[in-house]
Design a protein around this motif. Structure first.
Motif, short mmCIF file in Angstrom:
data_model
loop_
_atom_site.label_atom_id
_atom_site.label_comp_id
_atom_site.label_asym_id
_atom_site.label_seq_id
_atom_site.Cartn_x
_atom_site.Cartn_y
_atom_site.Cartn_z
N ARG A 1 7.87 36.46 13.53
CA ARG A 1 6.82 35.93 14.38
C ARG A 1 5.86 35.04 13.60
N GLN A 2 5.52 35.48 12.35
CA GLN A 2 4.61 34.69 11.52
C GLN A 2 5.24 33.36 11.13
N LEU A 3 6.55 33.41 10.76
CA LEU A 3 7.25 32.19 10.40
C LEU A 3 7.29 31.22 11.56
N LEU A 4 7.54 31.76 12.74
CA LEU A 4 7.56 30.91 13.92
C LEU A 4 6.19 30.27 14.16
N ALA A 5 5.13 31.09 13.98
CA ALA A 5 3.78 30.55 14.16
C ALA A 5 3.47 29.48 13.12
N GLU A 6 3.89 29.72 11.84
CA GLU A 6 3.64 28.74 10.79
C GLU A 6 4.40 27.45 11.04
N THR B 1 5.30 26.32 13.92
CA THR B 1 4.63 25.63 15.02
C THR B 1 3.38 24.91 14.53
N THR B 2 2.60 25.61 13.68
CA THR B 2 1.39 24.99 13.12
C THR B 2 1.74 23.78 12.25
N ALA B 3 2.80 23.94 11.45
CA ALA B 3 3.22 22.84 10.58
C ALA B 3 3.65 21.62 11.39
N LEU B 4 4.40 21.88 12.47
CA LEU B 4 4.82 20.76 13.32
C LEU B 4 3.62 20.08 13.95
N ASP B 5 2.64 20.89 14.37
CA ASP B 5 1.43 20.29 14.94
C ASP B 5 0.68 19.47 13.90
N SER B 6 0.55 20.04 12.68
CA SER B 6 -0.15 19.32 11.60
C SER B 6 0.59 18.05 11.23
N LEU B 7 1.94 18.14 11.22
CA LEU B 7 2.73 16.96 10.89
C LEU B 7 2.54 15.87 11.92
N ALA B 8 2.46 16.29 13.18
CA ALA B 8 2.24 15.29 14.23
C ALA B 8 0.86 14.65 14.07
#
Length: 722
Positions: free
Chosen positions: A128-133, A135-142
């Motif tokens: 769950r944490q990896l999935l959240a990270e 998701t956050t990384a993809l948002d930050s990358l965008a």
């Protein structure tokens, strides 16, 4: 009997179930997993419920107080309601347990059960944490991608992505608007070009090599300031930065180009550098650049064994024109002189403005003395031509000092010094010519330097002396005053006359402290005579041009008069025509201030200059002194006699006192008496004498008819300088 066994067995089983439930719940509670470890909690509940069921079953079979025998018998003989409830509860917990078992796998016993549950929970939590990270990384990358695109597109710095592939190395893949503005091309046009196409021809090879090194991984970054060509053909200076973007395998993919337009800064730097090395008025090289060029010329001369010459050119009469016509006219004269000078040089020569009205020419590859003198004559001729500024015309001329360095073994400083000294010698010889520095001038320079060094010490050591020459009233024969004459009692050379050190003092500025000392000492001595012997005399003191140029000089004179207590009317300041020749409005103001103090002003050496009558009109002169050059032959030369008579008559007409200098014979005295001159001084009366001899001299001369033979005057001249 069976019910007893059933009750006893149910109780034992209930205790066992309770023990197992406690064994399960205790570690769960200790590790904080009662709520998170659902399988463990369910298992504990199963055993606990089983224990509760068996405990209730056993309790109902026992004889309890208040329970009728008939009812107890019915319980024992049939299946009571609590047995049914127990079975249903056990079945429900079992169903829930088996549903969890399908999710968590086989049930393990003991500590392994809880370890397995913890690992599975940790794995699920990590997922769950990896999935959240992610998701956050993809948002930050965008967000980062958006920021980069915005920064790339709107950056004031010219930026571009360019290919590093061998087939299209250096071609632009994407550019921003700033790069298009810097090089004057659209984005569509730039995408068809390479970075080499924008570079200045002088820089293309170097830029191409840098891109190849970046693509090969030989360098990681390229930094340089270089030129590019704008679409309109203008040159653009830019700070260039190229970095490399690698793929996951570490291979170069493309380059990131950044250009910062520094054309304006570069032009400003070049302008500042030009101003630092060139004269702002004439545009010629200044002294700093001259020094550098002369050093380079001497280096080439040493290498090729050639001759270097320095010509120090000074404009004659420039200060007079500058003061009379104004500084704007003077500036234009200097510009014209610079153009003339530059236009008369050879290709290997260079010229510079040294300062003021002085120019320096550096001549290389001089084949002979004749060639050098031809160059000097050519420069003199071009400077002798009239200068026209507006509707005015001026004739100046020039004096040139020349210093030569065979094979370039002299220093630049020494050459300039020698040429400067030769130039001053040319001025002393009458101006409008040139002098080549030689050994004789070098000896004079060394003597001059020694005199200057000794003279500085002489002031501090008290080696200066004052002698006093009487001034006689020709009609009455009385000594009415004295003139203070400075001498230098040199520790090794003896008593030195003024002409042996005053010129050096004039050039070095030492004449100012010397002149101030003479004025102070003369006024002090005047008051000492007045208090000690009751002598009522006037005191004449010579004043230099440098003293007159100081606007504070009237204040200095006022302070001396106040300190000494001398009467201003008894002090006469003698000014030479040379000192007044370059007089300015400031000088006139200084003379006016001296007149307001009450001191008298005398014009010394009258008639030897070019503007004597002008001086009498412009300045508040009280006394005119006839120069000794006219008095010397006044008794035998009718022309000198006519000049002396004219000067005396002029003074009488202007209500000025007249003093004849250099009276050595009775015939000279008779002539000037006949012309009506009022005062005289010279060897016929007395040479300059120490202050202690003045009272005795005055006691001996009660009348003006003092008889001295020419032979006696000649003898006096040999013992003392005038």
């Amino acid at each position: 009997m069976p019910w007893q066994l059933s009750a006893a067995g149910g109780g034992v089983i209930a205790v066992a179930y309770f023990a197992i439930a406690v064994a399960i719940f205790r570690p769960l509670a200790r590790t904080g997993q009662l709520r998170s470890n659902r399988l463990g909690t369910a298992t504990g509940l199963i055993f606990f419920s089983c224990g509760v069921g068996h405990a209730i079953h056993a309790a109902h079979l026992l004889p309890l107080p208040g329970v009728e025998a008939h009812h107890l018998h019915m319980l024992r003989a049939s299946l009571p309601w609590h047995d049914t409830l127990w079975m249903l509860l056990t079945a429900a917990v079992a169903v829930y347990y088996w549903s969890l078992r399908r999710t968590y796998g086989a049930l393990l016993g003991g500590a392994a059960l809880f370890a397995d549950l913890k690992e599975k929970e940790a794995a699920l939590s990590a997922n769950r944490q990896l999935l959240a990270e992610r998701t956050t990384a993809l948002d930050s990358l965008a967000v980062s991608e958006g920021r980069f695109r915005s920064a790339f597109a709107d950056a004031p710095t010219g930026m571009a992505l360019m290919s590093l592939a061998p087939a299209e190395r250096g071609r632009f893949l994407e550019t921003n608007a700033a790069l298009g503005r810097i090089v004057g091309r659209s984005a569509a046009r730039l995408e068809r070009l390479t970075v080499d196409d924008l570079a200045h021809p002088d820089h293309r090879a170097g830029l191409r090599t840098a891109v190849e090194q970046l693509a090969a991984g030989e360098v990681a970054h390229h930094l340089v300031q270089q030129r590019y060509v704008h679409a309109n053909g203008e040159v653009v200076w830019a700070d260039t930065s190229i970095s490399v973007v690698h793929d996951t395998a570490g291979q170069p993919v493309h380059g990131v180009l950044q250009l910062v337009d520094v054309t304006g800064r570069r032009q400003a730097e070049e302008l500042l550098a030009h101003h630092a090395l060139h004269d702002s008025l004439t545009g010629m090289p200044n002294r700093r650049l001259l020094q550098d060029r002369l050093e380079q010329a001497l280096t080439r001369a040493r290498r090729h064994r050639t001759t270097v010459a320095v010509l120090f050119v000074d404009l004659d009469q420039f200060k007079t024109v500058n003061d009379s016509a104004g500084h704007s006219v003077g500036d234009e004269l200097l510009r014209v002189a610079a153009e003339r000078l530059s236009g008369r040089l050879r290709a290997v020569d260079s010229a510079a403005r040294f300062g003021g009205d002085e120019f320096v020419v550096v001549c290389e590859e001089i084949s002979s003395d004749h060639e050098l003198l031809v160059i000097a004559d050519r420069l003199l001729a071009t400077m002798a031509k009239p200068f026209r500024v507006g509707d005015q015309e001026f004739t100046l001329g020039a004096s040139i000092g020349i210093a030569v360095s065979p094979s370039g073994h002299d220093s630049a400083e020494a050459l300039l010094r020698d040429a400067d000294l030769a130039m001053y010698e040319a001025k002393d010889r009458g101006r409008g010519g040139y002098v080549v520095f030689d050994g004789a001038l070098r000896g004079a320079l060394e003597l001059r330097q020694q005199v200057e060094a000794d003279l500085r010490l002489a002031i501090d050591r008290g080696e200066l002396r004052l002698l006093y020459q009487p001034v006689v009233d020709i009609q009455s024969g009385d000594v009415t005053g004295v003139e203070a004459l400075v001498r230098w009692e040199h520790p090794t050379r003896g008593m030195l006359a003024p002409d042996e050190f005053i010129p050096v003092a004039e050039d070095t500025g030492l004449v100012v402290p010397i002149g101030n000392w003479v004025l102070h000492e003369a006024c002090r001595q005047l008051q000492e005579w007045r208090r000690g012997s009751g002598l009522a005399l006037t005191m004449a003191v010579n004043v230099s041009a440098r003293q007159l140029s100081d606007c504070r000089f009237p204040d200095i004179v006022a302070a001396v008069l106040s300190d000494s207590g001398a009467d201003p009317a008894t002090v006469c300041l003698e000014l030479t025509e040379t000192a007044l020749l370059d007089a300015t409005e400031a000088t006139a103001a200084t003379l006016q201030g001296l007149g307001e103090l009450g001191v008298r002003l005398a014009l010394d050496d009258f008639g030897t200059g070019f503007s004597s009558l002008t001086f009498l009109k412009r300045f508040p002169i009280d006394v005119v002194k006839v120069d000794r050059s006219f008095v010397r032959d006044v008794a035998v030369d009718p022309e000198d006699a006519a000049i002396v008579a004219a000067v005396i008559n002029l003074g009488r007409s202007l209500n000025l006192e007249t003093v004849a200098e250099g009276i050595e014979t009775a015939e000279q005295l008779a002539c000037i008496r006949r012309f009506g001159c009022q005062f005289a001084q010279g060897y016929l009366f007395s040479p300059a004498c120490p202050p202690d001899d003045v009272p005795a001299l005055l006691g001996q001369r009660k009348r003006a008819r003092i008889r001295r033979t020419p032979e006696a005057a000649t003898s006096a001249r040999t013992t003392s300088a005038s």
